[in-house]
Each structure stands twice: as C-alpha cells, then as structure tokens.
Write an enzyme that holds these catalytic residues in place. Structure first.
Site, PDB file in Angstrom:
ATOM      1  N   ASN A  81     -11.917 -12.399 -10.385  1.00  0.00           N
ATOM      2  CA  ASN A  81     -10.462 -12.203 -10.346  1.00  0.00           C
ATOM      3  C   ASN A  81     -10.050 -10.736 -10.527  1.00  0.00           C
ATOM      4  O   ASN A  81      -8.885 -10.435 -10.779  1.00  0.00           O
ATOM      5  CB  ASN A  81      -9.780 -13.066 -11.412  1.00  0.00           C
ATOM      6  CG  ASN A  81     -10.239 -14.507 -11.341  1.00  0.00           C
ATOM      7  OD1 ASN A  81     -10.998 -14.953 -12.194  1.00  0.00           O
ATOM      8  ND2 ASN A  81      -9.855 -15.216 -10.296  1.00  0.00           N
ATOM      9  N   ILE A  88      -6.018  -6.894 -11.140  1.00  0.00           N
ATOM     10  CA  ILE A  88      -6.289  -8.180 -11.779  1.00  0.00           C
ATOM     11  C   ILE A  88      -5.450  -9.271 -11.140  1.00  0.00           C
ATOM     12  O   ILE A  88      -4.237  -9.108 -10.967  1.00  0.00           O
ATOM     13  CB  ILE A  88      -5.942  -8.099 -13.281  1.00  0.00           C
ATOM     14  CG1 ILE A  88      -6.696  -6.942 -13.944  1.00  0.00           C
ATOM     15  CG2 ILE A  88      -6.251  -9.425 -13.981  1.00  0.00           C
ATOM     16  CD1 ILE A  88      -6.097  -6.502 -15.269  1.00  0.00           C
ATOM     17  N   CYS A  89      -6.090 -10.396 -10.815  1.00  0.00           N
ATOM     18  CA  CYS A  89      -5.351 -11.540 -10.299  1.00  0.00           C
ATOM     19  C   CYS A  89      -5.066 -12.476 -11.466  1.00  0.00           C
ATOM     20  O   CYS A  89      -5.954 -13.168 -11.955  1.00  0.00           O
ATOM     21  CB  CYS A  89      -6.179 -12.252  -9.233  1.00  0.00           C
ATOM     22  SG  CYS A  89      -5.361 -13.713  -8.593  1.00  0.00           S
ATOM     23  N   LEU A  90      -3.837 -12.435 -11.931  1.00  0.00           N
ATOM     24  CA  LEU A  90      -3.459 -13.235 -13.092  1.00  0.00           C
ATOM     25  C   LEU A  90      -1.999 -13.634 -12.884  1.00  0.00           C
ATOM     26  O   LEU A  90      -1.151 -12.759 -12.662  1.00  0.00           O
ATOM     27  CB  LEU A  90      -3.625 -12.367 -14.352  1.00  0.00           C
ATOM     28  CG  LEU A  90      -3.431 -13.027 -15.708  1.00  0.00           C
ATOM     29  CD1 LEU A  90      -4.449 -14.137 -15.928  1.00  0.00           C
ATOM     30  CD2 LEU A  90      -3.560 -11.995 -16.824  1.00  0.00           C
ATOM     31  N   LYS A  94       2.251 -11.795 -12.120  1.00  0.00           N
ATOM     32  CA  LYS A  94       2.971 -11.914 -10.846  1.00  0.00           C
ATOM     33  C   LYS A  94       4.122 -12.910 -10.987  1.00  0.00           C
ATOM     34  O   LYS A  94       5.054 -12.671 -11.730  1.00  0.00           O
ATOM     35  CB  LYS A  94       1.980 -12.296  -9.747  1.00  0.00           C
ATOM     36  CG  LYS A  94       0.845 -11.271  -9.683  1.00  0.00           C
ATOM     37  CD  LYS A  94       0.069 -11.301  -8.404  1.00  0.00           C
ATOM     38  CE  LYS A  94      -0.882 -10.107  -8.335  1.00  0.00           C
ATOM     39  NZ  LYS A  94      -2.190 -10.350  -8.962  1.00  0.00           N
TER      40      LYS A  94
END
Lengths: 153, 142
Positions: A81, A88-90, A94
C-alpha cells in the site's frame, strides 16, 4: 511571519504530540514551517518491519482540518500500500478523512498499516501481486528492505 | 514579500506537480513527467513542447530537461533543451535556457511551476523575435 497565524487546533495537536507521543511514533514540526512535520515510525513488532526506523514527512494543507494531512514515507519500504515515492494508500487520507481525526490518528493508522498490509487495495501492483502469490517470500523481501534501508543509520 | 500562508514544502509541491502532469495538461501541447520513478526527491524531469501554430516551430516536438534541486521552488529549476532549437533565450551550444534572457526564470516566484515554464517557452517560440528563425533539422539533439 509564515507561522504567526497558526490555528489554535494545530498548536494544541503539536503540543500534545510532543508532550505525549504515541508509542513508536515521533513527530516534530520544522522550525521554518510549523505545518511541516518530521515523523519517525518504528516498525511494529511481529511485522516484517520490526526493528526498522521509518522516516516520513507530513504537511498540513491550508484547508486542514477540513482536508486531510499530506503524508509520505521518505524511507524506502516494501509494502503493497506504499509506492516507490513513499505515497500511502490509506482511506482516511482520502475519501474517509474527517475533521474529527488528527495527526496522531493518521500516524497511528499508518503504523497499523505496517502491521496489516492490504494487498487487495494496492498502490504498488507488483508488490501486491508478490504478496498474494507468495506471501512468505514477500514478507522476506520486506524484512530484507527493512534491514537495508530502515536500520536507523 | 508577505505570505498570508505558509508555503507548501518542496516535496509535496513536486508531488502535486507530478499528479497534475500525470492527469494531462490543457490541450496537451505541453507535458512533463519524472525521469526516475525511484528518486524520492523527484529531481529530474523531462518536458515536452509541441511547437505553436504560425511559427517555424509548428508541429515540431521539443524535449527538454528540467532539474529541480533541493532549493526548488524557492529557486527555479535549471532548464535545457534536449532537442535542438534556435531561440534567442537558448544557448546555441548547450541548449540551456538562459535565465537572464527568459523572464519567468529571471523573475522567479515560488508559485510558478514547471507547467508555467513550458507554457511560457511555447509562447516564446511564437514571439516575433523567434517565430521566423531558421531551425536545425528535426530530430537532432544537443
């Protein structure tokens, strides 16, 4: 001066981050820009990142707390992620951001993401694929990268 | 100079520019992207300009290199043409865009972006002092 009209909320959050840091996390504002933080997160125990010291940077945009902080890793990390630029994909960074969240909650969530990589919602396709096809090997690579890049030197 | 607001730090500013570049800009006649996807400091970039109408540059594709050092965007990036071009603000030997001869670099402000530089260079190509200059053959490089 750039920092003179810093919102009270940010001052409060900063004071608390400094006086009562969360375990394994440190965050301190830069001298030139009080909205820009140097962050360190220790790799959680029982995770492939254990023993690693990870450097991040965090910035509170003008709209904060109506908009999420911007955060990225500066230390290279092998994680499905997190991409090569440390982005960072969190979800809470978002669409799931809420002004009720804080810098502290964001950093705790990132720490938790290190304990629980989620290859089903990847940012790095290759790493996610590795994780799903051969988790043991992917975890080994993550440990190796932790030794190589996050040894705190 | 007075800032009503603390400025976006270098790295986050470049991440914004990267994302904007990836989405694609305007009519697509200027574009840019990062050279090395592994460079956490996002220093080296390639820009592209499609030559403007009503000039000798029309339809030509120009490649440029932009280098954003640690002091970007307080200081402008260094900019040089990779594709050969004949313009008054470009060094004929090296392709470097000479800051003294190019307003946006000479009077740089931190709000300016790589997109602004490329857009201004495209305008510059169509300016009276540039639009009729004899050009090197297409597809040649500095």
């Amino acid at each position: 001066m750039a920092n003179s009209n810093l919102p009270r909320r940010i001052i409060k959050e900063t004071q608390r981050l400094l006086s009562e840091p969360a375990p394994g996390i440190s965050a301190s504002p830069s001298e030139e820009n009080m909205r820009y933080f140097n962050v360190m997160i220790l790799g959680p125990s029982q995770s492939p990142y254990e023993g690693g010291v990870f450097k991040l940077e965090l910035f509170l945009p003008e709209e904060y707390p109506m908009a999420a902080p911007k955060v990225r890793f500066l230390t290279k990390i092998y994680h499905p992620n997190i991409d090569k630029l440390g982005r960072i994909c969190l979800d809470i960074l978002k669409d799931k951001w809420s002004p009720a969240l804080q810098i502290r909650t964001v950093l705790l969530s990132i720490q938790a993401l290190l304990s629980a990589p989620n290859p089903d919602d990847p940012l790095s396709e290759n790493i996610a694929k590795h994780w799903k096809t051969n988790e043991t090997e992917a975890v080994e690579t993550a440990k190796e990268w932790t030794r190589l890049y996050a040894s705190g030197a | 100079m007075s800032f009503s607001f603390p400025s976006v730090p270098r790295n986050f500013r470049l991440l914004e520019e990267l994302e904007r570049g990836e989405k694609g800009i305007g009519d697509g006649t200027v574009s840019y992207g990062m050279d090395d996807g592994d460079d956490i400091y996002m220093r080296s970039w390639t820009g592209t300009i499609i030559g403007p109408h009503n000039s000798v540059h029309e339809g030509r594709i120009y490649q440029l290199k932009l280098f954003c050092d640690k002091d970007y965007p307080e200081k402008p990036p260094s900019v040089r043409f990779h594709s050969r071009v004949n313009m008054t603000c470009v060094n004929h030997e090296t392709g470097v865009v000479e800051p003294k001869k190019f307003g946006i670099l000479a009077n740089w402000q931190r709000e300016y972006t790589m997109e602004d530089i490329l857009t201004q260079l495209k305008k510059e190509m169509a300016a009276p002092h540039n639009r009729k200059l004899v050009q090197p053959p297409e597809g040649t490089y500095f």
